[in-house]
Each structure stands twice: as C-alpha cells, then as structure tokens.
Design an enzyme around this catalytic site. Structure first.
Site, PDB file in Angstrom:
ATOM      1  N   TYR A   9       0.810  -1.224   0.000  1.00  0.00           N
ATOM      2  CA  TYR A   9       0.000   0.000   0.000  1.00  0.00           C
ATOM      3  C   TYR A   9       0.848   1.281   0.000  1.00  0.00           C
ATOM      4  O   TYR A   9       0.825   2.041  -0.976  1.00  0.00           O
ATOM      5  CB  TYR A   9      -0.984  -0.025   1.174  1.00  0.00           C
ATOM      6  CG  TYR A   9      -1.901   1.173   1.149  1.00  0.00           C
ATOM      7  CD1 TYR A   9      -2.617   1.469  -0.012  1.00  0.00           C
ATOM      8  CD2 TYR A   9      -2.044   2.010   2.240  1.00  0.00           C
ATOM      9  CE1 TYR A   9      -3.452   2.573  -0.068  1.00  0.00           C
ATOM     10  CE2 TYR A   9      -2.883   3.123   2.192  1.00  0.00           C
ATOM     11  CZ  TYR A   9      -3.581   3.391   1.033  1.00  0.00           C
ATOM     12  OH  TYR A   9      -4.394   4.486   0.968  1.00  0.00           O
ATOM     13  N   ASP A  36     -10.657  -1.490  -7.530  1.00  0.00           N
ATOM     14  CA  ASP A  36      -9.636  -0.454  -7.432  1.00  0.00           C
ATOM     15  C   ASP A  36      -8.185  -0.865  -7.677  1.00  0.00           C
ATOM     16  O   ASP A  36      -7.859  -2.034  -7.849  1.00  0.00           O
ATOM     17  CB  ASP A  36      -9.769   0.272  -6.105  1.00  0.00           C
ATOM     18  CG  ASP A  36      -9.621   1.781  -6.300  1.00  0.00           C
ATOM     19  OD1 ASP A  36      -9.308   2.177  -7.439  1.00  0.00           O
ATOM     20  OD2 ASP A  36      -9.791   2.531  -5.347  1.00  0.00           O
ATOM     21  N   LYS A  94      -4.873  17.230  -5.090  1.00  0.00           N
ATOM     22  CA  LYS A  94      -6.121  17.970  -4.877  1.00  0.00           C
ATOM     23  C   LYS A  94      -6.029  19.434  -5.299  1.00  0.00           C
ATOM     24  O   LYS A  94      -7.020  20.160  -5.293  1.00  0.00           O
ATOM     25  CB  LYS A  94      -6.561  17.884  -3.404  1.00  0.00           C
ATOM     26  CG  LYS A  94      -6.784  16.459  -2.923  1.00  0.00           C
ATOM     27  CD  LYS A  94      -7.932  15.761  -3.650  1.00  0.00           C
ATOM     28  CE  LYS A  94      -8.098  14.332  -3.171  1.00  0.00           C
ATOM     29  NZ  LYS A  94      -9.097  13.577  -3.930  1.00  0.00           N
ATOM     30  N   GLU A 126     -22.566  15.861  -2.575  1.00  0.00           N
ATOM     31  CA  GLU A 126     -23.113  16.177  -1.253  1.00  0.00           C
ATOM     32  C   GLU A 126     -23.483  17.659  -1.176  1.00  0.00           C
ATOM     33  O   GLU A 126     -24.496  18.035  -0.593  1.00  0.00           O
ATOM     34  CB  GLU A 126     -22.088  15.828  -0.167  1.00  0.00           C
ATOM     35  CG  GLU A 126     -21.871  14.329  -0.039  1.00  0.00           C
ATOM     36  CD  GLU A 126     -20.753  14.020   0.929  1.00  0.00           C
ATOM     37  OE1 GLU A 126     -21.046  13.809   2.097  1.00  0.00           O
ATOM     38  OE2 GLU A 126     -19.586  14.003   0.497  1.00  0.00           O
ATOM     39  N   ASP A 176       0.170 -24.254 -42.000  1.00  0.00           N
ATOM     40  CA  ASP A 176       0.322 -22.828 -42.314  1.00  0.00           C
ATOM     41  C   ASP A 176       1.736 -22.424 -41.855  1.00  0.00           C
ATOM     42  O   ASP A 176       2.370 -23.151 -41.072  1.00  0.00           O
ATOM     43  CB  ASP A 176      -0.759 -22.059 -41.556  1.00  0.00           C
ATOM     44  CG  ASP A 176      -0.480 -20.589 -41.508  1.00  0.00           C
ATOM     45  OD1 ASP A 176      -0.323 -19.991 -42.570  1.00  0.00           O
ATOM     46  OD2 ASP A 176      -0.380 -20.038 -40.371  1.00  0.00           O
ATOM     47  N   ASP A 229       3.284 -18.545 -41.149  1.00  0.00           N
ATOM     48  CA  ASP A 229       3.424 -17.456 -40.155  1.00  0.00           C
ATOM     49  C   ASP A 229       2.424 -17.636 -39.009  1.00  0.00           C
ATOM     50  O   ASP A 229       1.230 -17.792 -39.238  1.00  0.00           O
ATOM     51  CB  ASP A 229       3.174 -16.096 -40.824  1.00  0.00           C
ATOM     52  CG  ASP A 229       4.345 -15.680 -41.676  1.00  0.00           C
ATOM     53  OD1 ASP A 229       5.366 -15.247 -41.125  1.00  0.00           O
ATOM     54  OD2 ASP A 229       4.229 -15.811 -42.920  1.00  0.00           O
ATOM     55  N   ASP A 287      -3.257 -20.438 -37.820  1.00  0.00           N
ATOM     56  CA  ASP A 287      -3.511 -19.480 -36.737  1.00  0.00           C
ATOM     57  C   ASP A 287      -4.454 -18.357 -37.091  1.00  0.00           C
ATOM     58  O   ASP A 287      -5.004 -17.722 -36.195  1.00  0.00           O
ATOM     59  CB  ASP A 287      -2.183 -18.856 -36.278  1.00  0.00           C
ATOM     60  CG  ASP A 287      -1.615 -17.910 -37.320  1.00  0.00           C
ATOM     61  OD1 ASP A 287      -1.537 -18.307 -38.511  1.00  0.00           O
ATOM     62  OD2 ASP A 287      -1.266 -16.771 -36.970  1.00  0.00           O
TER      63      ASP A 287
END
Ligand SMILES: O=P(O)(O)OC[C@H]1O[C@H](O[C@H]2O[C@H](CO)[C@@H](O)[C@H](O)[C@H]2O)[C@H](O)[C@@H](O)[C@@H]1O
Length: 842
Positions: A185, A244, A381, A480, A590, A592, A776
């Site tokens: 943290y 978060d 801030k 608020e 195939d 590539d 692919d």
C-alpha cells in the site's frame, strides 16, 4: 473551458427499481438456459469496512482509528452512509457484535460511495466482502497470534446497518504480513501507481524513485493473497467484483485459480493516457493482470479509452468494438460513474443538529459571501492552485475585497506532507496579509477532520463551492454539496475539468478566478436552473444505481462467456497413437504464426531450428505427405524451406503450388483476371503515404498492406478505412477477396483460397488415414472448413482428423483442437517423428 467532446455525459439511466427488474430478468433468463448462478456477489477491495483492535488487558487502551485511506474528503467524516455514531465506539461495537471482550471490531470509515453501493445490493443478493482487516491496534502493544479467532469474528461481524439487509452479508479477511501490507500500500500503491494514475510522474512527488522491485514484489504477493482468499470462499455461479488500483492483478490470479469465474474489475481512480501509463516499468504485467477480468469498468469514458489505448499500444493487443481482444478472448471495457447514497445524505443534511451550526456560521460571516472547499491535503487535490486562483480573483475583482471569505478545510492524507502544509500556510498567510485587515480575514484554513454535521452545515450555508483538484477519479463532495444546497440557497458550484465527475456535472462552472465573480453575481433563476440539473444527476446517479449497473453489466456478459465454445487442448497422446497406426498421413501446415512466431518485420520470420528439424524428419518418412500452405510468396518459401525437397508448398493463399520433389511453381491463378492488382496497389499506396511505418508487400497474384510498425491506433483506423473502401467500392466490381490478417490487409483472387488447396490434397491422397492441419489466422479457417466437409466424403472419422488452431481455447475457430503457440505445434510435430515419447507422454 469546454469539456472534452469525446467524454460525453452519462445519459440518464434506468431507475434503481428498473435496474433491479433487469437484473432479476437476466438471472431468470440465464437460469432458463441452464446457467448456474448462485445469487451471490463477492466483492474484493483493499480494506474490509472493519477495524480490529485487541485489548490485551489495559482497559485504558482504546483503539485509535487508522488514518483514512485515499478517498474523498467526505469519507474522513463519519461517512455519508450515515452510520450510527454509536457504532464507531469500541464499546458499542462490542455490544453490537457480541464478540469476545478481547476483540473489538468497529466500522472502518472511508470508501463510503463504494461501500454504500455494495451494501445496497444486499436488497437482492447475498454478499461476501473480502479485504484486508488492516493493521491490528493493540492496547498495550503485544505480540499476537490470534488470526484464526479473529477470522471467525470477522466472518460473523455485523455492521451498523447489516440488520437492515434482506440478504446476508458476510466478511472474509485477507491476511498480509506487515512488510507485504506496508510495501503493497504505502509502497507500490501510493508511491508508484497513485502518482502515475494522477499524472504525477514520480520525480514530481519525491526525490527518490520508488523502491520498485521490493514494492512490486509486495504488490504481487498481496494480490495473490486476495485472489486465493476469493478462491477459498468461491461457489460456482458467484459473481466477483474486484475494486480499485490496489487489486489490479487479482483478476489474472483469480482466473488462473478459477478459469470459469465471472469477474468484473472496477477502477475507482483515473486511468492515465497511454503516453503516461507507458512510463510504468511493470505496465504490461498490470494490464495483463486487469485483462484477467471479463469486464473492466472505469468511472468515465476517457479512463476507459485510455485503458484500451494502453492495451493496444503497450501490449499490442487488438481493440474490438466492445473491448480488448487477445487471440479471440474479449475483455469488455465499459464505464459507469459512482455516485453517493443521495437519499441518505438528504436525510442526514436535515438532522436537527445542523440548523444551529448553520446559524452560527451565518452569524460569524454576516454580510459576507462564503466560498467553501474541502479536500484531502494531497498534492493531487490542487489546493495551492486553488488559493492562487482565489488570490487572482481578489486582485482582479477588487470590489469583492472584504466581502468574500474562503473557508478551506483540509483533512489529513495518508502520509503527511510537511512541505505541502508549509506551502499552504504560506500562501494563506500571504493572501490574508495582502487582502485582509485587522477585522477581516479572507481565507480561513482548518486542517482537521470535521464532524459530519459541521460539514453539512458548511455546505448548506455556502454561496459557492470550489472543488478544483488537479486530478480526481470521481469526487463525491460536490454531490453532497448539491444535495445540501437543494433546500437552502441553490448556490453554484465550480469544478475542475480534471475530475471523473465533471463530464456528468455539465451545469457546474469551470475555470476559477473569473468564474468566482460570475458565480457570486449569478441571478437567482440561473442558480435555480443549474441546481435543478445538478440535483437531478446527484439523485439519479447514486451509489445504489452504480452497483446495480455493475451487476447488470456482468450478467449481460455471461451469455457470451457461457456459449463461447472452448476448443480443447490438442491431445498429444491421441495424436501420436493415430499417427502411429496410420499407413498414410497428410500434414498441412500454415507458416506465419503456426510454424514460426509473429514478428515485427515479415523478412525476420525465418524458421526456427526446431521447425526445420520437425519438417525434415516428417518429410523423410515415406508414409507422410507434408505441405506448407501459406500466404507467403514462393520466393520466401523457397529461400527458407526450399531445401527440404520432400515438402510440397502452396504460396499466396493457394495461387501457386509446388508439388513435392519438384522445383517448379504452378500458377493456379494464371487464367484469372488480375487487372485489379494495379487498382488495389494504388489504394494501398494512398494509405501507405498517410500511415507512417506501413508498407506494401507485392506478390505475384496477391498484395498485402502491413501496418504492424505503425502507430497501433492510427494503423488500425486506417486499416478499417481502407477495408471499407475495398469492400464497398472495389470488391463488388472485381473478382477479389479482402482478408483481414494479423496487422495486415491482404487482397487475392476470390476463386482461390487455402481451403481449395486443402480439398485438392485430400482428394489427391484419399488413402490418408491421419490428417493434421494447423493454422492461426482467419485464412486458415478455410482449410478447417474444407476438412469438415471433405473428411465426411472420404469416410475419415473425426478421431483421424486433427484440425488445430494456434490461439486460446476460447478463440472462435472451426478447428477441433487448439495449442497456444507455434512452439507447441513444432513440439507436437517433433513428438510424432521422434522415437522418444512426446512431451505430454513424459
Ligand atoms: O498464411 P501465412 O503463412 O500465415 O502468412 C500470412 C501472412 O504472413 C506474413 O505477415 C504476417 O507475419 C509477419 C511476420 O511475423 C508479420 O510481420 C506481419 O505483421 C503478419 O501480418 C506475410 O508477410 C504475408 O505475406 C502473409 O500473407
């Protein structure tokens, strides 16, 4: 200042009731289709909303609440969820929780918008909340070993409002040792990710570079611990929401533990532009960690766009209409801003204790206009900048001197910044010295955690709020403010444009010094109409609707998630046994992306030694018919593989064939109309001139336009434009097919494709008892399709045909098997021709 036109306001969403009906309908529809859903949501966030303290005997010791983590200042108060103050005292918590007297579990403040959103889901869903309990506060400090005991207490914890829930909420703690918790943290989160995500490159915030490796290792360990804890409590059909920037690797770790989990990740912070994000040394690991989720959601469209752009630019992943496409696996990218619990704030803002406080403030600043600001004392801030702007306002509009006060409250940030505190005191003193007098102080700065009643009183009496962070993921203080103003003055609001909330709050003002004057002189009708619009947003985009939208979005993706066919991993034991028992084997490969990895420049894609070894060995066995079927031209194939004489070749997607043991290329497109080539070349040239790094690969009967070395987003954009032009204006008139390859566009005659060559070979060797075909990209799907039809005609059973796609198991393909890399194809081929057992037999 105008808003970024690409960051539109969120349209009005369904009401909470409508959202709940939609969620219920989706769950019923899934159930009807046999999709198991447990009806439970697991939420993972850095902290549990609980603080634990162990009283070791000294009754005088009372746990001190930990410092609030990085959230909006409102969270530093009692929290807009309106928790009963009594629950915030240890004694009350004891009474509420009936725990052993030694343990005290109390409500943790902070992240109130997130937690009120999560809690609102308890009206309809059972929930498990997983997080770290935080450092244990011991009174007096004593070594403890009581995790198990505490685990039970945490599981049975009852939060202040839990009794009101219709469905149960339970809690599970993640245990982190002190060093991991600290370095995760305070280290990687706060010293590396937080500044970067807020556009502060590290040298701006510290003179020392973050302890990158130590902190990164702790970040990894902590994220692993969160993922493991989820896996321990997980039941099939749970929906998992991870929250978060503390947990960005959890989706990937959890996906490894539970491949079929339904995982959402919500990022509450900003996500910076890819130009900033790419400065992060662990950028790829972080993006890959996040992409373990089915859905990654951000607060705003801009953040979502920056994330997608970083995935494209940093990792080279493809951007699909709904998200990021990694070899056919889509992670959906969305945005949905979090709101506040508006009903609760409304109720709390009318608590009886508030009116007297408002009266006191009015008397204190009688005759003055009141500007309010409340921010955490954190460099992001922008408080210093706000003060400078206020000073400019007083300088530019002298008529306001002595008539306006600025009340700025700052709450302590996680780590104190004495430098910032000093700078703020200096500028406040300067303004007060310059524009104040013996009986008038223009700026009143309070650095303290103020009580919620005081805060709401302040918001209610204000004539203007100034919320101007340099960057802010969302910011709920302004909501608020709007709620508090509804029944008082309907005063205006100035917001920084660099906040997640700003695109939604279009009726707030932007800009500072001149806008303060504008706001303070605004007429009542304009104030009222702005307030109506802002109030409408705050009331409709709440934390409850946010949480319900997250649930609905994740449920909406489940259908794709479940119906997406998973291609099984190539069964190498079965492959070898069928190979060994076959007298004739047809092997079509195939080039590539199948026999060699995709690289930046086509000329660099030379066959690796194991590829050459496998081809040489396979082609020497007289029972084997080996063909390379490629989009490459004959020159390239001759140069790199021509010396293996027993291999047959098809070049340019089937336009040319060179049979085994011969040296002549046969042009199968000879009789075709090739007049389109000059026209297509001209179009490709037009795009090449406008797309730096792109180039044209001219072949005899096909043309490829490559943009791998171009700016990935511009290259893709140009590719889409070019594709549109070719498909709508050229292809309808000309005998061509336009193919979207890997960072390329190819045009070849419509009459020929790799599928035709595969058919031809199957008919030429009808005695083949074993067929292996690997590819692919989209052009190889023609071979897989042909195999599907011709194999039936030739009475080949499905266990004899091994069509194998190189890509993830969830990639859309007609192939029956998959491997994830060219190296695995080569390894499987070597396993066939070597006497020693193949890797999977070991
Ligand atoms: O049919 P294939 O053998 O898979 O060939 C398809 C095309 O591959 C080549 O381009 C691709 O690979 C390059 C090297 O890894 C890479 O740089 C490029 O971005 C890819 O599109 C080749 O250049 C084309 O001619 C082939 O048609």
């Amino acid at each position: 200042m105008t808003l970024d036109a690409r960051d539109p306001p969120i349209p009005l969403i369904e009401s909470l009731d409508e959202l709940r009906v939609s969620v219920d309908r989706l769950e019923r529809e899934h159930a009807a289709k046999g999709v198991t859903l447990s009806g439970r949501v697991i939420h993972v966030s850095h902290y549990l909303p609980i603080v634990a303290a162990l009283n070791t005997g000294d009754q005088s010791g009372v746990p001190t609440p930990p410092k609030t983590p990085d959230r909006e200042p409102a969270d530093a108060l009692e929290g807009p969820t309106g928790l009963s103050p009594i629950a915030n005292t240890p004694d009350a918590a004891l009474a509420l929780n009936d725990v052993s007297p030694r343990w005290t579990l109390t409500h943790r403040r902070g992240h109130s918008a997130m937690h009120s959103g999560i809690r609102s889901l308890s009206a309809t869903h059972e929930q498990v909340i997983i997080g770290w309990i935080g450092a244990i506060h011991l009174h007096p400090p004593t070594p403890i070993n009581s995790e198990l005991l505490l685990d039970q207490k945490v599981a049975n914890y009852k939060g202040p409002d839990d009794a009101l829930d219709a469905k149960p909420v339970s809690y599970a703690s993640v245990w982190l040792d002190d060093a991991t918790a600290h370095d995760h943290y305070e280290g990687y989160c706060k010293a590396t990710l937080w500044p970067l995500f807020h556009y502060l490159l590290w040298q701006d915030v510290t003179t020392e570079l973050p302890a990158e490796d130590k902190d990164w290792n702790a970040y990894v360990r902590a994220n692993e611990a969160y993922a493991k804890r989820v896996a321990e409590v997980y039941k099939p059909g749970d929906l998992v929401w991870i929250h978060d920037y503390h947990c960005l690797l959890v989706p990937r770790f959890l996906r490894q533990l539970i491949p079929d989990a339904y995982i959402g990740l919500f990022v509450h912070t900003p996500f910076p532009s890819s130009e900033v994000f790419r400065c992060l040394p662990r950028r790829k690991e972080i993006l890959d960690g996040m992409l373990g989720a089915n859905l990654v959601c951000f607060q705003t469209y801009s953040y979502a766009r920056h994330f997608s752009s970083s995935c494209v630019r940093v990792c080279g992943y493809e951007s699909a209409p709904s998200g990021i496409d990694i070899q056919g696996v889509i992670t959906t990218v969305m945005h949905c801003p979090v709101g506040i619990d508006a009903g609760r704030v409304e109720k709390d803002s009318h608590r009886p204790g508030i009116a007297p406080k408002m009266e006191t403030l009015r008397n204190l600043y009688q005759g003055k206009k009141i500007i309010v600001g409340r921010d955490k004392l954190d460099v992001v801030k922008g408080i210093l900048q706000k003060m400078r702007a206020f000073e400019k306002f007083l300088r530019d509009y002298p008529q306001w001197r002595g008539k306006v006060v600025m009340i700025q409250v700052t709450s302590p940030a996680l780590s104190d910044s004495p430098k910032l505190e000093r700078q703020l005191s200096e500028i406040v003193a300067h303004i007060n010295g310059e524009y104040g007098s013996l009986d008038f102080v223009p700026v009143h700065h309070y650095h303290q955690v103020i009580k919620k009643d005081e805060f709401y009183a302040l918001l209610s009496v204000a004539d203007l709020a100034l919320i101007t962070p340099l960057r802010d993921g969302m910011n709920t203080t302004c909501m608020e403010y709007v709620i508090c103003q509804e029944k008082t003055k309907k005063s205006p609001l100035i917001l920084s444009e660099f906040m997640g909330i700003s695109p939604n709050m279009t009726h707030a003002l932007q800009g500072v010094a001149s806008q303060i004057n504008y706001a303070l002189t605004m007429d009542e009708s304009e104030k009222a109409s702005r307030q109506t619009a802002l109030y409408d947003i705050a009331r409709t985009h709440t934390s409850h609707t946010w949480a319900a939208v997250l649930l609905k979005m994740l449920l909406s993706l489940i259908e794709n998630h479940n119906t997406a066919r998973k291609t099984p991993e190539l069964d190498r034991v079965l492959l070898k046994s069928k190979y060994l028992s076959a007298k004739r084997r047809l092997i079509m490969l195939d080039y590539d992306g199948t026999l060699t990895p995709i690289v930046k420049t086509p000329s660099m894609a030379v066959p690796p030694l194991p590829t050459l070894e496998a081809l040489e060995k396979l082609s020497k066995d007289p029972r084997n018919i080996v063909y390379i079927i490629s989009g490459r031209d004959g020159v390239f194939l001759d140069q790199h593989l021509g010396h293996i004489s027993q291999i047959g070749f098809s070049a340019e997607h089937g336009c040319f064939v060179k049979e085994r043991g011969t040296s002549t290329w046969v042009n199968l497109s000879e009789a075709l109309d090739m007049s389109w080539m000059s026209e297509v070349k001209e179009i490709f040239e037009y795009y090449t001139e406008r797309t730096t790094g792109s180039f044209i690969e001219m072949k005899k009967s096909s043309i490829t336009w490559h943009f791998r070395a171009s700016d990935p987003e511009w290259g893709l954009f140009q590719c889409k434009q070019c594709l549109d032009l070719l498909e709508n204006n050229v292809a309808p008139k000309r005998p061509i097919e336009v193919l979207v390859g890997k960072m390329n566009l190819e045009v070849r005659p419509v009459a020929i494709n790799k599928g035709e060559i595969a058919k031809r070979l199957l008919y030429t060797y009808p005695d083949a008892e074993f067929v292996f075909c690997a590819g692919d990209d989209k052009t190889d799907e023609d071979m897989f399709r042909a195999l599907g039809t011709v194999a039936v005609e030739l009475f080949l059973s499905s266990s004899q045909v091994f069509s194998t796609s190189v890509g993830l198991s969830s990639k859309k393909t007609l192939a029956s098997w998959h491997v994830t890399s060219p190296a695995e194809i080569v390894d499987a081929l070597l396993g066939l021709c070597n006497d020693s057992p193949s890797r999977s037999n070991l």
